[in-house]
Design a protein around this motif. Structure first.
Motif, PDB file in Angstrom:
ATOM      1  N   ARG A  24     -36.384  96.788  66.089  1.00 49.91           N
ATOM      2  CA  ARG A  24     -35.358  96.896  65.066  1.00 49.91           C
ATOM      3  C   ARG A  24     -35.160  98.334  64.637  1.00 49.91           C
ATOM      4  O   ARG A  24     -36.100  99.005  64.218  1.00 49.91           O
ATOM      5  CB  ARG A  24     -35.734  96.068  63.842  1.00 49.91           C
ATOM      6  N   ALA A  27     -31.406 100.243  59.401  1.00 51.75           N
ATOM      7  CA  ALA A  27     -30.122  99.604  59.099  1.00 51.75           C
ATOM      8  C   ALA A  27     -29.084 100.638  58.698  1.00 51.75           C
ATOM      9  O   ALA A  27     -29.386 101.573  57.963  1.00 51.75           O
ATOM     10  CB  ALA A  27     -30.304  98.604  57.952  1.00 51.75           C
ATOM     11  N   PRO A  28     -27.809 100.468  59.155  1.00 48.99           N
ATOM     12  CA  PRO A  28     -26.730 101.302  58.656  1.00 48.99           C
ATOM     13  C   PRO A  28     -26.551 101.059  57.163  1.00 48.99           C
ATOM     14  O   PRO A  28     -26.961 100.034  56.628  1.00 48.99           O
ATOM     15  CB  PRO A  28     -25.508 100.828  59.458  1.00 48.99           C
ATOM     16  N   ASP A 195     -25.993  90.919  59.545  1.00 46.83           N
ATOM     17  CA  ASP A 195     -27.174  91.658  60.005  1.00 46.83           C
ATOM     18  C   ASP A 195     -26.718  92.972  60.625  1.00 46.83           C
ATOM     19  O   ASP A 195     -26.332  93.033  61.786  1.00 46.83           O
ATOM     20  CB  ASP A 195     -27.949  90.823  61.031  1.00 46.83           C
ATOM     21  N   MET A 196     -26.772  94.036  59.833  1.00 47.22           N
ATOM     22  CA  MET A 196     -26.289  95.349  60.273  1.00 47.22           C
ATOM     23  C   MET A 196     -27.165  95.962  61.354  1.00 47.22           C
ATOM     24  O   MET A 196     -26.754  96.885  62.053  1.00 47.22           O
ATOM     25  CB  MET A 196     -26.236  96.289  59.068  1.00 47.22           C
ATOM     26  N   MET A 197     -28.381  95.464  61.508  1.00 51.52           N
ATOM     27  CA  MET A 197     -29.298  96.009  62.501  1.00 51.52           C
ATOM     28  C   MET A 197     -29.248  95.252  63.818  1.00 51.52           C
ATOM     29  O   MET A 197     -29.947  95.612  64.765  1.00 51.52           O
ATOM     30  CB  MET A 197     -30.731  95.981  61.951  1.00 51.52           C
ATOM     31  N   HIS A 198     -28.457  94.192  63.885  1.00 51.07           N
ATOM     32  CA  HIS A 198     -28.455  93.365  65.094  1.00 51.07           C
ATOM     33  C   HIS A 198     -28.035  94.204  66.301  1.00 51.07           C
ATOM     34  O   HIS A 198     -27.014  94.899  66.259  1.00 51.07           O
ATOM     35  CB  HIS A 198     -27.501  92.180  64.929  1.00 51.07           C
ATOM     36  N   ARG A 202     -24.519  96.341  65.755  1.00 51.93           N
ATOM     37  CA  ARG A 202     -24.625  97.589  64.987  1.00 51.93           C
ATOM     38  C   ARG A 202     -23.682  98.685  65.461  1.00 51.93           C
ATOM     39  O   ARG A 202     -23.186  99.477  64.653  1.00 51.93           O
ATOM     40  CB  ARG A 202     -26.060  98.087  64.981  1.00 51.93           C
ATOM     41  N   ASP A 203     -23.390  98.778  66.760  1.00 52.00           N
ATOM     42  CA  ASP A 203     -22.546  99.865  67.257  1.00 52.00           C
ATOM     43  C   ASP A 203     -21.059  99.602  67.046  1.00 52.00           C
ATOM     44  O   ASP A 203     -20.244 100.516  67.229  1.00 52.00           O
ATOM     45  CB  ASP A 203     -22.812 100.099  68.752  1.00 52.00           C
ATOM     46  N   ILE A 205     -19.826  98.159  64.095  1.00 52.99           N
ATOM     47  CA  ILE A 205     -19.526  98.045  62.665  1.00 52.99           C
ATOM     48  C   ILE A 205     -19.189  99.432  62.111  1.00 52.99           C
ATOM     49  O   ILE A 205     -20.009 100.341  62.139  1.00 52.99           O
ATOM     50  CB  ILE A 205     -20.702  97.431  61.889  1.00 52.99           C
ATOM     51  N   ASN A 220     -28.408  91.672  54.948  1.00 52.78           N
ATOM     52  CA  ASN A 220     -28.798  91.620  56.357  1.00 52.78           C
ATOM     53  C   ASN A 220     -29.328  90.247  56.779  1.00 52.78           C
ATOM     54  O   ASN A 220     -29.372  89.951  57.969  1.00 52.78           O
ATOM     55  CB  ASN A 220     -29.844  92.690  56.654  1.00 52.78           C
ATOM     56  N   THR A 226     -22.818  86.952  59.959  1.00 49.16           N
ATOM     57  CA  THR A 226     -23.401  87.408  61.220  1.00 49.16           C
ATOM     58  C   THR A 226     -22.866  86.592  62.383  1.00 49.16           C
ATOM     59  O   THR A 226     -22.568  87.132  63.460  1.00 49.16           O
ATOM     60  CB  THR A 226     -24.940  87.314  61.160  1.00 49.16           C
TER      61      THR A 226
END
Length: 433
Positions: A24, A27-28, A195-198, A202-203, A205, A220, A226
């Motif tokens: 992981r 997070a953004p 989930d901003m870290m997914h 993530r790329d 968003i 998240n 999500t």
């Protein structure tokens, strides 16, 4: 036989999904709502009222300490002197209690959520306020829910679960991706958090805003947003997970819905949070707005959504579970309404898209199956992005007409088809030249 093999494949995948999430990253950032923090979950949609007054912005004064929003206190972020005076007079006259307030620049209004005075019913308070010429709008604070239940020459993806994506396969999205993957199209999702870290999200968003609270961890962990985001624009050819309908489109996330404290109650929004989200979208270049939610008709929300439609935005909404479109946002003219294939009978002008057993992204970097018209709407938002990438000036009516005309039968069920819609659009362009 093919159905049996698919079921066996799904069982094998479900046994390994949890173990496939990569490390992981950080997070953004998620922008919090401006103004004072308020517990929106504690608002009472059976009693609270939304009230709006005129909010003309005062010209800047010429002395030190002045600003464009007057001498508003922290509790009246973005309110003009006139709005503050009007609200003070209304509170004094009627004994109302303000819960929170916020400006809507595009409508020149300042809105508050208020509680009627003790001993007075909401209906009586609304009747009283509606007769006061200082009041621009008075309506109930209303509750909304998200709608979820829980061999051709196509582009071949290296994402391991691509062939298990029922909606992606049935709409022939891989065929459409030869000509468009949604590049340059900006999609706004008004929903729960995401989930901003997914790794599959993530790329893609661009930004995220929390219009509910300041809880980044909860943002998240939210599942519904999500799931919707993954269907629209999960990254393709990254050797993991799934592929979105428009994998090169950009997302903006607006959290206006939250999960109730009671287990299994699903996610809720209200007039206050949805109004803030719609107003925020007006300040962006988002062409598509996905609203996989709904509830009763609402005057303030209708005004905001009508203005977004007038600006040329394409609004995609999920059909309510009971199959009627009498509320917000599905009843507003110009909104593209989508039901799950095989669900309630389609009404004239409504689209059908896959919405049952849809494999998509989940919080924690995982994947799982989910169902509902929310997922059907997300498929259509993704196809709309494919079309806009080819013809950026398309409006909602033209997108709806293309999707209606290019829909076909899959396993005896009429539903949208991404490849057919893209082909029809390209044929129109060639004919025009």
């Amino acid at each position: 036989m093919k159905r049996i093999l698919t079921i066996l494949s799904l069982m094998m995948v479900m046994a390994t999904l949890g173990a496939c999430a990569p490390a992981r990253p950080t997070a953004p950032s998620v922008s919090a709502t401006q103004g004072p923090t308020v517990d929106v979950a504690a608002m009472d949609t059976s009693r609270d009222i939304v009230l709006a007054v005129a909010n003309p912005m005062d010209p800047p004064a010429m002395h030190a300490g002045s600003n464009l929003v007057g001498y508003a206190s922290a509790g009246h972020y973005g309110a003009s002197q006139r709005a503050i005076s009007t609200l003070d007079a209304l509170k004094s006259r009627y004994g109302i209690h303000e819960v929170t307030g916020w400006p809507i620049k595009t409508l020149d209004l300042y809105c508050i959520v208020l509680e009627p005075p003790p001993g007075m019913s909401r209906d009586a308070m609304l009747a009283t306020l509606s007769r006061d010429e200082r009041v621009q709008l008075a309506q109930p604070l209303q509750d909304y829910k998200v709608y979820s239940d829980a061999a051709r020459d196509a582009h071949h993806y290296n994402d391991p679960y691509a062939e298990l994506q029922r909606g992606f396969v049935e709409t022939d999205a891989a065929l459409a991706h030869h000509f468009s993957q949604g590049a340059g199209v900006h999609v706004a999702i008004i929903d729960t958090g995401v989930d901003m870290m997914h790794p599959d999200l993530r790329d893609n968003i661009r930004e995220a805003r929390n219009l509910v609270d300041d809880d980044v961890a909860a943002f998240n962990r939210d599942s519904h947003g999500t799931e919707v985001a993954g269907i629209i624009t999960a990254e393709g050819d990254n050797h993991q997970g799934i592929v979105g309908m428009a994998p090169h489109a950009e997302l903006s996330i607006y959290k206006a819905c939250w999960y109730a404290r009671a287990p299994g109650d699903g996610a809720h929004c209200n007039s206050f949070t949805l109004a803030k989200a719609l107003a925020a979208v007006m300040d962006t270049d988002a062409r598509i707005i996905n609203l996989s939610l709904g509830g009763p008709a609402d005057p303030l929300l209708n005004r905001l959504l009508a203005q977004l439609l007038q600006q040329g935005r394409i609004v995609v909404a999920a059909l309510p579970p009971k199959g009627n479109g009498i509320g917000f946002p599905s009843a507003l003219p110009g909104v593209i309404v989508v039901g799950a294939s095989g669900g309630p009978a389609a009404t004239p002008g409504m689209l059908s898209a896959p919405g049952k057993d849809i494999l998509t992204t989940q919080p924690g970097g995982g994947y799982d199956f989910t169902s509902g018209s929310s997922m059907a709407a997300a498929h259509v938002s993704g196809i709309a992005a494919l079309l806009l990438a080819i013809a950026p000036r398309l409006d909602g009516a033209k997108v709806n007409e293309l999707l209606q005309r290019s829909s076909g039968s899959t396993h005896g069920v009429e539903e949208v088809n991404a490849a057919s819609a893209v082909t029809a659009l390209r044929a129109q362009q060639l004919a025009a030249h």
